[in-house]
Each structure stands twice: as C-alpha cells, then as structure tokens.
Motif scaffolding. Structure first.
Motif, PDB file in Angstrom:
ATOM      1  N   GLN A  62       8.047   3.191   2.312  1.00  5.07           N
ATOM      2  CA  GLN A  62       8.383   3.640   3.662  1.00  5.07           C
ATOM      3  C   GLN A  62       8.733   5.125   3.600  1.00  5.07           C
ATOM      4  O   GLN A  62       9.581   5.529   2.808  1.00  5.07           O
ATOM      5  N   LEU A  80       5.775   6.182   8.162  1.00  4.45           N
ATOM      6  CA  LEU A  80       4.622   5.500   7.576  1.00  4.45           C
ATOM      7  C   LEU A  80       5.141   4.344   6.729  1.00  4.45           C
ATOM      8  O   LEU A  80       5.994   4.540   5.859  1.00  4.45           O
ATOM      9  N   GLN A  81       4.585   3.156   6.966  1.00  2.00           N
ATOM     10  CA  GLN A  81       4.939   1.973   6.195  1.00  2.00           C
ATOM     11  C   GLN A  81       3.703   1.471   5.460  1.00  2.00           C
ATOM     12  O   GLN A  81       2.646   1.265   6.061  1.00  2.00           O
ATOM     13  N   VAL A  82       3.840   1.312   4.146  1.00  5.90           N
ATOM     14  CA  VAL A  82       2.729   0.889   3.283  1.00  5.90           C
ATOM     15  C   VAL A  82       3.019  -0.514   2.791  1.00  5.90           C
ATOM     16  O   VAL A  82       4.067  -0.764   2.173  1.00  5.90           O
ATOM     17  N   VAL A  99      -4.228  -3.137   0.741  1.00  6.47           N
ATOM     18  CA  VAL A  99      -3.287  -2.155   1.284  1.00  6.47           C
ATOM     19  C   VAL A  99      -3.370  -2.147   2.809  1.00  6.47           C
ATOM     20  O   VAL A  99      -4.467  -2.169   3.377  1.00  6.47           O
ATOM     21  N   ARG A 100      -2.234  -2.109   3.458  1.00  3.92           N
ATOM     22  CA  ARG A 100      -2.162  -1.968   4.912  1.00  3.92           C
ATOM     23  C   ARG A 100      -1.199  -0.839   5.249  1.00  3.92           C
ATOM     24  O   ARG A 100      -0.083  -0.801   4.726  1.00  3.92           O
ATOM     25  N   LEU A 101      -1.631   0.092   6.095  1.00  3.61           N
ATOM     26  CA  LEU A 101      -0.774   1.174   6.565  1.00  3.61           C
ATOM     27  C   LEU A 101      -0.352   0.911   8.004  1.00  3.61           C
ATOM     28  O   LEU A 101      -1.175   0.529   8.839  1.00  3.61           O
ATOM     29  N   TRP A 103       1.674   3.065  11.018  1.00  2.00           N
ATOM     30  CA  TRP A 103       2.298   4.308  11.496  1.00  2.00           C
ATOM     31  C   TRP A 103       3.140   3.936  12.711  1.00  2.00           C
ATOM     32  O   TRP A 103       2.633   3.417  13.687  1.00  2.00           O
ATOM     33  N   VAL A 200      -4.776   5.709  -2.147  1.00  2.88           N
ATOM     34  CA  VAL A 200      -5.049   5.331  -0.763  1.00  2.88           C
ATOM     35  C   VAL A 200      -5.631   6.546  -0.055  1.00  2.88           C
ATOM     36  O   VAL A 200      -4.989   7.592   0.049  1.00  2.88           O
ATOM     37  N   THR A 202      -7.474   8.205   3.394  1.00  2.48           N
ATOM     38  CA  THR A 202      -7.538   8.018   4.838  1.00  2.48           C
ATOM     39  C   THR A 202      -8.563   8.971   5.447  1.00  2.48           C
ATOM     40  O   THR A 202      -8.965   9.969   4.852  1.00  2.48           O
TER      41      THR A 202
END
Length: 216
Positions: A62, A80-82, A99-101, A103, A200, A202
């Motif tokens: 986080q 941002l939460q990973v 992995v999930r992001l 925002w 990761v 983006t």
C-alpha cells in the motif's frame, strides 16, 4: 563521458524494514484501507490448482501519494493498493502470483472492512512479512539496474522484451518491482522466480488498463 539522459530513470527503493504499520500508512504486508462495502479481490480461477479457484487475494503493498508522488496516480486518487493471488499463475517467462492494482481515493473510505479475508491455501513463498518503508530516491541507469523493491527505474530483462498494452497498444513501463532480496539485507521473505523480482508494468497512457507481470 556525458550520461545519456534517455538511459536514466528516476527510481525509489522502498527499503522495507520490520514494523507495525496501520491502514493509514504506506507499507508492505500490513492492513489495507479497504471499505466495508467494496468487494475484496478474488482469484478468477486461472491458478494452476483448479480446486483453488476463487481464493481471495492477499494485500501486499500500500503506497500513499503523500509518501510516493512519483507514482502515476490517476486524477482523484491518492493511494495505490497492490494485491497478490498467492498461488502459482502462468507468467510470460515462468510462473508467479497474479497481481491486481487498485487506485483509490482515501478520503471516500469511511467504514473499513472488519476482517480481511484469508486464502484457504497459498504458496508461502509469495506471502510477505509486515514492513514499514524508508524510501531512498536515486537515478537509475539502464545499464546498471539495482536490485531491491522499487518504484520506477529499469527492469532487469533476461532478454529484449516489450509488453504492449492489451487495450491500447502502448508499450508498458515498469511501475513497481517486488524483490526477493533487498540491498539492506532486510528481506520481505517472499521469493519470485529464481530469487528474482516480480515486475509490474503499467500502460503509460492509462494506468487503469490491464497490467503486465514479468519475473526477472
């Protein structure tokens, strides 16, 4: 000899240290700022073990904008939460966690989830210990890539690789790299690939587009 500016990128080593963060802090492995009425991320069933479909993701990282303004926060967001699905998933060059992001705008979170769901099974090598962060900012040259968990910088490719965004075609760029080993020696106790990094990437046009994940 002058430095090639195009080969230099800003980077931030997160420099994790054992601690006791809250959901109001930037951290690795600590409690997430998650509203009670928001569905928690779950695996889509793409894990190797077919009996494990639907397992909840684990809150991994986080990062608040106030601590890490270098991140490409979309307008109206400040955290941002990973999340990781801590089961084996196929990646372009091996396997690792999904992995999930997320925002998020922290000012819209008023009532927190009472208890974060835990997977009934997981691969222990993907589970982080709880850490606070003492960031170190530096400029990273493309020919001298640092280890350690970091924001930005360069990816330690094992070969020439590009990941076009599946939505718009733009070449994705490393946003976060999670490391098996930290320069400080204070490892998070997760392991990716052959003691490498989980990178990761983006979309530079829109970070809410699907991410790419690569283990170096």
């Amino acid at each position: 000899m002058p430095i090639d500016a195009e080969r230099v990128r800003p980077a931030v080593l997160l420099n994790p240290l054992a601690g006791d963060p809250t959901d109001a802090d930037s951290h690795i492995g600590g409690p997430m700022l998650w509203p009670i009425d928001d569905p928690w991320p779950h695996c889509d069933g793409s894990a190797h073990d077919p009996s494990s479909g639907g397992e909840p993701f684990v809150g991994a990282v986080q990062l608040y904008r106030r601590d890490f303004p270098e991140l490409p926060f979309p307008d109206g967001t400040d955290v941002l939460q990973v999340f990781l699905c801590t089961l084996h998933h196929d990646l372009p060059n091996g396997y690792g966690p999904d992995v999930r992001l997320v925002w998020r705008d922290s000012t819209t979170v008023f009532e927190l989830i009472e208890e974060e769901p835990e997977p009934s099974e997981q691969v222990e090598q993907y589970v982080p210990t709880v850490n606070v962060l003492e960031p170190i900012r530096f400029a990273e040259h493309g020919d001298k890539v640092s280890g350690g968990t970091k924001i930005g910088g360069w990816t330690a490719w094992s070969g020439p690789v590009e990941f076009p965004c599946v939505r718009c075609g733009a070449v994705q760029r490393q946003t976060l790299s999670l490391a098996t080993h930290e320069p400080s020696g204070e490892d998070v106790e997760w392991e990716f690939g052959d003691a490498g990094n989980l990178n990761v990437l983006t979309c530079p046009e829109d970070v809410t587009h699907p991410v790419a994940v690569y283990v170096d």
